[in-house]
Scaffold this active site. Structure first.
Site, PDB file in Angstrom:
ATOM      1  CB  CYS A 190      12.805  -2.553 -10.441  1.00  0.00           C
ATOM      2  SG  CYS A 190      11.730  -1.273  -9.826  1.00  0.00           S
ATOM      3  CB  CYS A 225      12.564   4.527  -5.968  1.00  0.00           C
ATOM      4  SG  CYS A 225      13.458   3.025  -6.415  1.00  0.00           S
TER       5      CYS A 225
END
Lengths: 131, 173
Positions: A37, A106
């Site tokens: 990302c 994440c």
């Protein structure tokens, strides 16, 4: 996609944003990035002479989950030994923040940032001992 | 349907592709598989044309963008360039990322569009360099390790560009 309340809380009121003196021999820096990302995360920890983490700061450029993951770990890190810090697993972060499967990376980023910061402080300590 | 993205558009499986050919062959497949042409067709033909349209769209979106095209070419070689669990990037690259991010923040706080434009131009330059490198690594040398790193870098550069554009838009409104 809806964020959990805990993610929103950390996202809106991130804890311990900032930096520590990277030239301080007691400060370790971990920098990681998520190619999936394009998020980048910097985590700094200050360790006292007994090997306890006294302070932790982070700077994360990324989505809410990445910010929340790093904010949460700075809270967790304070008071821990560097070995305890190294043992923190991304699954614990993901569980605490109720991250959905697409945002698990994440928490991986936050775990890797801790490991990189611990590795940096160990390298600094080793350099000090052998100096 | 096992046809690859490149074959679908009559292109060689290379990083350097003719974007005009990609575009025109995509439009051609799009019009050939358009539902209006299959109003009187049987269900099997309708389904087939729909699958072709979906595949063509997916293939076009992938090949159009350099980073995704490189990722796809590496996938054809069995390499997962964008692994979610691999967060190791070269340290100097990450430092540079942080510096750019901080520069964007500063420019945002100062409503400094000129600096943002300069940063955007820098990203375009970085992107160009990586594009040239990818053609060299993939097409000329089959150096997939170097190509993997360049692909990962390109995704970060694309992300920074998107974020700069967002900030410029925010300031202009």
């Amino acid at each position: 996609m809806a964020y959990s309340d805990k993610v929103l809380d950390h996202y809106e009121n991130p804890r311990n944003v900032g930096t520590l003196d990277k030239n301080d021999p007691n400060v370790g820096t971990g920098m990681v990035g998520a190619p999936a990302c394009g998020d980048v995360m910097k985590l700094m920890i200050k360790v006292n002479d007994s090997g306890i983490i006294e302070d932790a700061k982070f700077k994360t450029y990324g989505c809410g989950s990445a910010i929340a993951s790093s904010s949460l770990v700075t809270e967790w890190l304070k008071g821990k030994t560097i070995d305890e810090a190294y043992a923190i697993k991304n699954s614990a972060i993901a569980e605490e923040l109720a991250l959905p499967p697409v945002k698990i990376h994440c928490s991986v980023l936050a775990e890797d940032a801790i490991k990189a910061a611990v590795a940096d402080i160990k390298a600094k300590q080793l350099a000090k001992e052998t100096a | 349907m096992t046809q690859g993205y490149f074959e679908l558009f009559g292109l060689d499986s290379k990083f350097s592709i003719d974007l005009t050919t990609l575009e025109s062959n995509f439009r051609k497949i799009q019009s050939e598989s358009h539902p209006d042409r299959f109003v009187t067709a049987n269900d099997a033909e309708k389904l087939k044309s729909m699958q072709l349209a979906t595949l063509a769209n997916e293939a076009y979106q992938t090949l159009k963008k350099p980073a995704l095209r490189a990722e796809y070419l590496l996938k054809l070689q069995g390499i997962e360039a964008i692994s979610e669990t691999n967060t190791a990037m070269p340290m100097d690259f990450l430092m540079q990322q942080m510096e750019w991010r901080e520069a964007i923040d500063d420019a945002k706080n100062a409503n400094d569009i000129a600096s943002l434009d300069a940063l955007l131009a820098e990203m375009q330059q970085e992107g160009k360099v990586l594009n040239t490198a990818l053609a060299l690594f993939i097409d000329d040398h089959q150096d997939y390790e170097a190509a993997t790193e360049a692909t990962r870098k390109l995704i970060f550069i694309d992300k920074v560009s998107i974020d700069i554009n967002k900030v410029i838009e925010q300031i202009e409104n």
